[in-house]
Enzyme design. Sequence first.
Site, PDB file in Angstrom:
ATOM      1  N   HIS A 200     -33.424  57.274 -75.530  1.00 52.99           N
ATOM      2  CA  HIS A 200     -32.390  56.269 -75.824  1.00 52.99           C
ATOM      3  C   HIS A 200     -33.024  54.890 -76.021  1.00 52.99           C
ATOM      4  CE1 HIS A 200     -28.252  54.485 -75.267  1.00 52.99           C
ATOM      5  NE2 HIS A 200     -28.988  53.446 -74.916  1.00 52.99           N
ATOM      6  N   GLU A 201     -33.826  54.464 -75.036  1.00 56.86           N
ATOM      7  CA  GLU A 201     -34.442  53.136 -75.119  1.00 56.86           C
ATOM      8  C   GLU A 201     -35.477  53.064 -76.241  1.00 56.86           C
ATOM      9  OE1 GLU A 201     -33.087  50.782 -73.682  1.00 56.86           O
ATOM     10  OE2 GLU A 201     -31.881  51.887 -72.214  1.00 56.86           O
TER      11      GLU A 201
ATOM     12  N   HIS B  45     -33.732  52.058 -79.351  1.00 53.90           N
ATOM     13  CA  HIS B  45     -33.598  50.600 -79.448  1.00 53.90           C
ATOM     14  C   HIS B  45     -34.921  49.963 -79.904  1.00 53.90           C
ATOM     15  CE1 HIS B  45     -29.620  50.149 -77.826  1.00 53.90           C
ATOM     16  NE2 HIS B  45     -29.920  50.686 -76.656  1.00 53.90           N
TER      17      HIS B  45
END
Length: 595
Positions: free
Chosen positions: A380-381, A384
């Site tokens: 997920h990160e 980003h």
Amino acid sequence: MERKSIAIEDTWDLSRIYANKQEFYTDLEKAKDLLSSLLQQKDSFLENVDQFLKFHQDETMLSRYIQKLHCFAHLHCDVEPNNPEYQTMYAAILSFYDQVTSSLDFYTVMMIENSDKVAQYLEDEKLEDYRYSLQEVLRQKKHVLSQELETIVSKTSSISDISSQVFDALRLDYDPVHVDGKEKVLNSATLTEFLKNKDPKVRKEAYHNFFKEYKKFENVYAATLSGVMKKDAFYADVKNFEGPLEASLFDDNVPTSLFFKILEKANVQYRPLFHRYNALKKKILNLDTMYNYDLNIPLVQYQTKKYTIDECFDIILDVVQIFGEDYVNIIKKAREERWIDYYPHAGKRIGAYSSGCYDTNPYILMNFIGDYNSLSTMIHELGHSAHSYLSCHHQSPVNCDYRIFVAEVASTVNETLLINYMLDHASSEKEKAYFLYELLENCVGLIFRQPMYADFEHILHTWAKEGKPMSSQMITDLYYTKNAEYYGPEITMDEYVGYSCYYIPHFYYNYYVYKYTLGMTVALAIVSRLLNGDEKQKEAYLNFLKSGGSKDPVDLLKDALVNPLEDQLYDDAFHYFETILNEFEKIILDMSSTL
């Protein structure tokens, strides 16, 4: 665990930003010199196109210094909060930022007062890079006040944030929970685990002990929550907006129709799907009465394996191969160049995030414990960070920052691809059921739960706009009603449900929550097309990641072939949820029948 005991390769390398404190303070002095230069240009920057360009080049450079300085200081403070050197640096950059904000408060007013001249300057090719950002300034014309009023309004910021500051400062103590005759500590971190416990007495005690504290301080929380709603209504009124919703959507140039479309789809048209899911839970758990605090009981008892950091990267690299070699290499750089601070330790900030700017790597803070959630958080990160990396390498410093409106797309795409990967590699029906359940719960949290929050928040904002009093009784009764509608007839509301609204920080973020739904909806559409081999979608998505903040968010999503203004996008997302629900229901009921 102490930070000094963690292997250096498992911590982030912030020396790539500044090798020592002298470099930090040298840049701070350069930033101060630039601010002085900008102030000297106040009366001349609009005289001709060259001076206009020079002013904006200096302002961009000042912004770069501030972001780099802030990044270095806050990252250090998040892992070493008791280090006085880093705390001093952090205080220094925050103080300087406040100085910059107040010193340059003339800028927007002067730009608007000279909007015809500015529009003429923007036709010059020298300003091509600044065209979009400066047109965004001019778009504020009807909402910019006189210089005197703008100065007064800006000085209210420290006062207007008091409600949020009080909410953040409140720290409650909770009575312990009794598990197998032993007292266990209850806090926000352990609550979810207690609510997963098989013993209904544990679940009830945990829920009651937690939220009775919010009831105890209900008048304080009602004051802070109503205070932030009144603040938003005040600024919307002063700035000549129709209401708080219009004011909050203005910066992203988003029509109110999009907000209400999301609420209509989730809270009306497709809510029966969620009610069906809750009825299935009640059936599987064989409960005569199912309370809202029973919904966290895992429907699938399956122990996922533990992962090392290297194993996580092996899986993640497999997952993102779908994007091609360039994207894969970004993920490899994150490991090789030490973008990530992995392990929890004393004093480290909880949670996870990706943070960085044009002149730094996109760093990631984690609290890695080696479970599936750690793997999911990591990808997920990294979504980003890959988005930030591509934006910064394909856009200028002026246009590299993407808006929060689209910020959750890349991370959610990665997370959804991971779950599909785990489903494809499941070794048993039980493992497959586990990951289908994870996907369903993820969808519920984003495409059903957040629109309910958004509806509640919008009603409170409307009350504030209309000048209605907001007592705790009014707020908690409204939240109780919204939850009863949300969960459906199969779920019984506990007496403390109404007070649980006081626990949620997102209601202080000014219409933020609907963006989670948008991010998930867009991600589901993109993932489904990618997995079907849609090369056009892949190319459009990668171009979206490279586009930064060079256009309005809605236009960026249109370019990515996911138009958020069209019904089809939301219909596809909810139908996808239905497909997953059908598959899960079949597997879980088949499994139950064989027990």
